[in-house]
Design a protein around this motif. Structure first.
Motif, short mmCIF file in Angstrom:
data_model
loop_
_atom_site.label_atom_id
_atom_site.label_comp_id
_atom_site.label_asym_id
_atom_site.label_seq_id
_atom_site.Cartn_x
_atom_site.Cartn_y
_atom_site.Cartn_z
N UNK A 51 0.89 -1.28 0.06
CA UNK A 51 -0.03 0.00 0.10
C UNK A 51 0.76 1.21 0.10
N UNK A 52 1.82 1.16 0.91
CA UNK A 52 3.00 2.36 0.76
C UNK A 52 3.59 2.73 -0.42
N UNK A 53 4.08 1.49 -1.01
CA UNK A 53 4.55 1.57 -2.25
C UNK A 53 3.65 2.32 -3.45
N UNK A 54 2.37 1.89 -3.52
CA UNK A 54 1.50 2.28 -4.56
C UNK A 54 1.19 3.68 -4.30
N UNK A 55 0.77 4.33 -3.02
CA UNK A 55 0.85 5.75 -2.90
C UNK A 55 1.85 6.50 -3.08
N UNK A 56 3.35 5.90 -3.01
CA UNK A 56 4.45 6.83 -3.24
C UNK A 56 4.31 6.88 -4.97
N UNK A 57 4.05 5.94 -5.50
CA UNK A 57 4.21 5.75 -7.03
C UNK A 57 3.15 6.67 -7.73
N UNK A 58 1.85 6.82 -7.33
CA UNK A 58 0.92 7.81 -7.66
C UNK A 58 1.29 9.15 -7.50
N UNK A 59 1.64 9.42 -6.06
CA UNK A 59 1.95 10.81 -5.63
C UNK A 59 3.12 11.35 -6.46
N UNK A 60 4.41 10.34 -6.46
CA UNK A 60 5.58 10.66 -7.27
C UNK A 60 5.37 11.17 -8.71
N UNK A 61 4.74 10.21 -9.31
CA UNK A 61 4.55 10.43 -10.86
C UNK A 61 3.59 11.73 -10.93
N UNK A 62 2.66 11.93 -10.10
CA UNK A 62 1.54 13.13 -10.37
C UNK A 62 2.61 14.29 -10.17
N UNK A 63 3.31 14.45 -9.05
CA UNK A 63 4.30 15.48 -8.80
C UNK A 63 5.22 15.77 -9.94
N UNK A 64 5.87 14.66 -10.46
CA UNK A 64 6.83 14.75 -11.68
C UNK A 64 5.99 15.46 -12.89
N UNK A 65 4.78 15.06 -12.89
CA UNK A 65 4.32 15.61 -14.25
C UNK A 65 3.99 17.28 -14.09
N UNK A 67 5.17 19.34 -11.86
CA UNK A 67 6.51 19.88 -11.78
C UNK A 67 7.15 20.39 -12.86
N UNK A 68 7.29 19.29 -13.74
CA UNK A 68 8.00 19.27 -14.86
C UNK A 68 7.29 20.38 -15.89
N UNK A 69 6.24 20.23 -15.94
CA UNK A 69 5.42 21.12 -16.76
C UNK A 69 5.59 22.50 -16.62
N UNK A 70 5.85 22.78 -15.43
CA UNK A 70 6.30 24.32 -14.93
C UNK A 70 7.67 24.64 -15.23
N UNK A 71 8.51 23.62 -15.10
CA UNK A 71 9.95 23.71 -15.45
C UNK A 71 10.21 24.01 -16.89
N UNK A 72 9.22 23.17 -17.69
CA UNK A 72 9.53 23.06 -19.09
C UNK A 72 8.92 24.59 -19.68
N UNK A 73 7.96 25.01 -19.28
CA UNK A 73 7.54 26.49 -19.55
C UNK A 73 8.67 27.39 -19.27
N UNK A 95 11.03 21.50 -28.78
CA UNK A 95 10.44 19.95 -28.85
C UNK A 95 11.20 19.27 -28.03
N UNK A 96 12.43 19.17 -28.10
CA UNK A 96 13.12 18.17 -27.49
C UNK A 96 12.65 18.13 -25.94
N UNK A 97 12.52 19.57 -25.35
CA UNK A 97 12.46 19.89 -23.99
C UNK A 97 11.15 19.10 -23.52
N UNK A 98 10.14 19.33 -24.27
CA UNK A 98 8.92 18.53 -24.04
C UNK A 98 8.77 17.22 -24.07
N UNK A 99 9.53 16.79 -24.80
CA UNK A 99 9.69 15.16 -24.90
C UNK A 99 10.31 14.79 -23.79
N UNK A 100 11.18 15.26 -23.33
CA UNK A 100 11.98 14.86 -21.85
C UNK A 100 10.74 14.79 -20.82
N UNK A 101 9.59 15.21 -20.87
CA UNK A 101 8.58 15.10 -19.61
C UNK A 101 8.30 13.73 -19.53
#
Length: 407
Positions: A51-65, A67-73, A95-101
């Motif tokens: 359960x802990x692993x699954x929560x961290x996976x969901x939270x981390x990938x959401x934060x990554x998406x 956070x990097x959206x702001x960073x890419x802008x 183009x390359x920058x947004x592919x890195x997301x």
């Protein structure tokens, strides 16, 4: 297009620095803090761990998406504002920058699964599968080389390789968690929060990872090829650093997390001091050995190679390698403080390092060009390594233990 040093490779590596900035924050933060959480969760049974692993996976990938959206802008604005790059070069960079997301989001998931493996004492799979990143990028070259898609193709290959790595690590986690199952009712209690120690750690890593981005921004004003030279030289530096991170830092961090979870403070401090001493000797020997190999290789290939100034790359690499021992100390100190769940002071240390590195890089670049930038980085590493070590041995790192209630 031909893949040689120039403005297009400069913009590619500039975009790549944003990707590495984000993945560096995610990987360091998740590895350092999730291992402690998962090590504690194991004590409450396999269901709690899963359960802990699954929560961290969901939270981390959401934060990554997000956070990097702001960073890419921000990166898009920086690329389009650079008048030294043509509109075509700027387009490739954006183009390359947004592919890195895609790479960043996949890296968040793979970091969680890697931390899970480290928490159960499985240290081989995660470092071994890192190679899939490079394999994916290299696999794109035969298809895209000589075309306009060459550099974006490298980014796509990197994303595909990281996605394959996520799948492999997930399978490894499922396989490793089966033996964790225990008979009888597991103890009850609370698993330590991941958010509380992670926030200051992530902020600290943000400052640390910003340094290469700043260096490249300063270097972009020193003429074509400067950013590429810095990046290639840093690759030389990060080869031994990655080896040490994947072995000594990862294993020591997992061991310290288990010692902290059982409040074995005397063993924790003694083990830290011993690990630092051994790492200093090892990293110094590695730096000297790699430096000798670089000198020999440059003597064989001559002052230029594939259109690159091999002599300049040699000197930049040697200066960076001089900072390998303090970099190892800082990495171990950060992992130690995370294991002890005492990360509140880390942002101050890293912000100071960023300010010191930026100011000295600007001055150094003005007087000695690219060498001033890397000299500033190495000097900062030595200064901050001493500060980190002093913090770790000061005594303010007593671990906290979640309460366990046995039925």
């Amino acid at each position: 297009m031909a893949l040689g040093i120039g403005t297009e490779t400069d913009v590619y590596f500039f975009a790549l620095s944003f990707c590495l900035f984000a993945t560096g924050i995610l990987e360091n933060t998740i590895h350092a803090n999730a291992v402690t959480v998962f090590a504690s969760a194991q004590r409450f049974g396999p269901d709690r761990l899963k359960s802990a692993v699954w929560r961290v996976v969901v939270g981390s990938t959401s934060a990554a998406a997000l956070g990097f959206g702001v960073l890419a802008m921000i990166g898009t604005f920086a690329i389009e504002s650079n008048d030294d790059w043509s509109s075509h070069t700027q387009h490739i960079g954006v183009v390359t920058l947004w592919i890195f997301s895609a790479t960043v989001v996949a890296s968040a998931a793979s970091s969680v699964y890697a931390a899970t493996l480290y928490s159960v004492g499985a240290f081989f799979t995660a470092p071994a599968t890192v190679a899939f990143r490079s394999i994916g990028a290299l696999a794109s070259l035969p298809v895209t080389r000589g075309t306009e898609l060459a550099l974006p193709g490298l980014a796509i290959g990197l994303a595909v390789g990281e996605t394959v790595r996520v799948s492999l690590l997930r399978r490894a986690v499922i396989r490793e968690l089966k033996p964790v199952t225990k008979h009888g009712a597991p103890p009850e209690g609370s698993v330590p929060s991941l958010i509380k120690p992670s926030m200051p750690y992530a902020l600290s890593i943000s400052f640390s990872q910003a340094t290469p981005v700043v260096d490249r921004a300063i270097g972009s004003s020193l003429g074509p090829g400067t950013v590429t030279t810095i990046d290639l030289s840093e690759k030389v530096f990060f080869v031994p650093m990655t080896v040490m991170w994947s072995s000594i830092v990862v294993v020591s961090g997992a061991r310290w997390s288990h010692l902290a979870a059982t409040e074995r403070r005397d063993l924790l401090v003694a083990d830290f001091r011993q690990t630092i001493r051994r790492s200093l000797w090892l990293s110094s020997a590695i730096a000297a050995g790699m430096g000798a190999c670089l000198v020999a290789a440059t003597a064989v290939i001559g002052p230029t190679f594939a259109g690159m100034d091999a002599t300049r790359i040699l000197w930049v690499s040697l200066i960076l390698l001089a900072g390998l021992p303090p970099a190892a100390v800082a990495a171990l100190a950060g992992r130690y403080l995370s294991a002890a769940r005492r990360t509140t002071s880390l942002p101050l240390f890293s912000a100071t390092a960023l300010a010191m590195s930026t100011s000295t890089s600007i001055v150094g670049a003005h007087y000695v060009g690219i060498f001033g930038i890397v000299l500033a980085a190495t000097a900062t590493r030595w200064t901050m390594a001493a500060a980190f070590y002093a913090k770790c041995v000061s005594g303010g790192v007593a671990p906290t233990e979640p309460r366990i209630v046995t039925k």
